[in-house]
Structure formats: C-alpha cells, structure tokens
Design a protein around this motif. Structure first.
Motif, PDB file in Angstrom:
ATOM      1  N   SER A 204      41.477 -11.761   9.816  1.00 12.39           N
ATOM      2  CA  SER A 204      41.571 -10.916   8.255  1.00 12.39           C
ATOM      3  C   SER A 204      43.233  -9.643   8.696  1.00 12.39           C
ATOM      4  N   THR A 205      43.460  -8.540   8.023  1.00 18.89           N
ATOM      5  CA  THR A 205      45.274  -8.368   7.992  1.00 18.89           C
ATOM      6  C   THR A 205      44.936  -7.056   8.868  1.00 18.89           C
ATOM      7  N   GLY A 206      45.961  -6.945   9.825  1.00 23.14           N
ATOM      8  CA  GLY A 206      45.491  -5.583  10.245  1.00 23.14           C
ATOM      9  C   GLY A 206      47.035  -4.966   9.592  1.00 23.14           C
ATOM     10  N   GLU A 207      47.435  -3.727  10.716  1.00 25.03           N
ATOM     11  CA  GLU A 207      48.671  -3.718  10.710  1.00 25.03           C
ATOM     12  C   GLU A 207      49.618  -3.574  11.543  1.00 25.03           C
ATOM     13  N   VAL A 208      51.221  -3.604  11.597  1.00 24.61           N
ATOM     14  CA  VAL A 208      52.229  -3.176  12.509  1.00 24.61           C
ATOM     15  C   VAL A 208      53.638  -2.018  12.154  1.00 24.61           C
ATOM     16  N   LYS A 209      53.616  -1.940  12.414  1.00 24.35           N
ATOM     17  CA  LYS A 209      54.828  -0.631  13.409  1.00 24.35           C
ATOM     18  C   LYS A 209      56.808  -1.880  13.120  1.00 24.35           C
TER      19      LYS A 209
ATOM     20  N   ILE B 131      52.878  -9.897   3.386  1.00 29.12           N
ATOM     21  CA  ILE B 131      51.931  -9.848   5.061  1.00 29.12           C
ATOM     22  C   ILE B 131      52.777 -10.334   5.863  1.00 29.12           C
ATOM     23  N   ALA B 132      53.192  -9.717   7.034  1.00 31.84           N
ATOM     24  CA  ALA B 132      53.829 -10.135   7.989  1.00 31.84           C
ATOM     25  C   ALA B 132      52.997 -11.124   9.166  1.00 31.84           C
TER      26      ALA B 132
END
Length: 152
Positions: A106-111, A141-142
């Motif tokens: 599942s996708t999360g978030e990064v900075k 998506i990274a």
C-alpha cells in the motif's frame, strides 16, 4: 506612428529577438518556436509592409507548425543525448523522510527535496519519520527503502 506603420518589420524582429533571448531562460524550445513565427511575420512585413493580417497569419501558422512538427523532434533528440537526466531520474538516490507508514502493498507518503510523493517500500514496513532513500520511480510513485539499512 507613421514610421512605425511603414517599418512594422522592426517590431517583428524585436519580438523575435526578445523571444529568442527569453528562450535561454527556459530551454524548452517553446519560445524559440514562437520567435521563428515572429521572424516569419517580420519577413512578410518586409515584403508586404501594409498587410498586417498577412503578417499575423504567417506568424501564427509558422509558430504552430514549428510547435507541432519541429519541437517534438528536437526534444526527443535532446533527451536521447548521453548524460541527459530528467528531473524524475535525478530523484533516484535522493534522501527523504517517510511522512506516513509505507509498505510494499500500500502507498504511503514521503517528503523528498521538499515535495510530497506517494511511496511504496522495496521490502518490509517503513515507519513514519524514518529517513528513506529513493530506489526508483514507478509512474508517480517513489519506491523507497530505509536509508540506514542496506538495499535488499
């Protein structure tokens, strides 16, 4: 005003020069194509000094033709040059921080570099706040891994 009406080609050439110089700031070939249209309009102004509609029509047709035909070819050739890296390619290997928990499924978030990206982990779960590194980019998506661990 009379002089300007008789020498409208000067305005066209000045516009072409301004667009050409401004292209140096963008390096996107868009303004260069518009400058070519202005140059064509200026050449028509030399031949037909009183026919403004023809000058504008030629400038617009040439600019659109250059944008549609030549610009894509030029961009493709520049991007095929050795050593060319797009801004997305330059992100690979960049450090960042996980904003939310990230898993492979599942996708999360990064900075990364001040921008928030959707992310998936290469393997395992990455908790929020963990320093990460970008492994690759898959669409928007990274794909990332924890920076303190070896790449799996």
């Amino acid at each position: 005003m009379q002089w300007l009406a008789e020498h409208l080609w000067v305005v066209w050439m000045a516009l072409a020069a301004l667009l050409g110089v401004t292209e140096l700031l963008t390096l996107d070939f868009t303004l260069l194509m518009l400058a070519t249209g202005a140059l064509a309009g200026g050449l028509v102004a030399l031949v037909l000094p009183g026919v403004l509609w023809a000058q504008i029509a030629v400038a617009v047709v040439v600019a659109i033709a250059m944008l549609g035909l030549l610009r894509p070819t030029l961009l493709r050739k520049v991007r095929a040059l050795p050593g060319y890296r797009s801004s997305v390619d330059k992100m690979i290997g960049s450090p960042g921080v996980a904003i939310t928990e990230i898993t492979p499924g599942s996708t999360g978030e990064v900075k990364v570099a001040g921008e928030v990206w959707s992310a998936r982990s290469v393997e395992g779960t990455i908790p929020s706040g963990t320093e990460i590194e970008v492994y690759r980019i898959d669409g928007a998506i990274a794909i990332v891994y924890p920076r303190n661990l070896a790449l799996p």
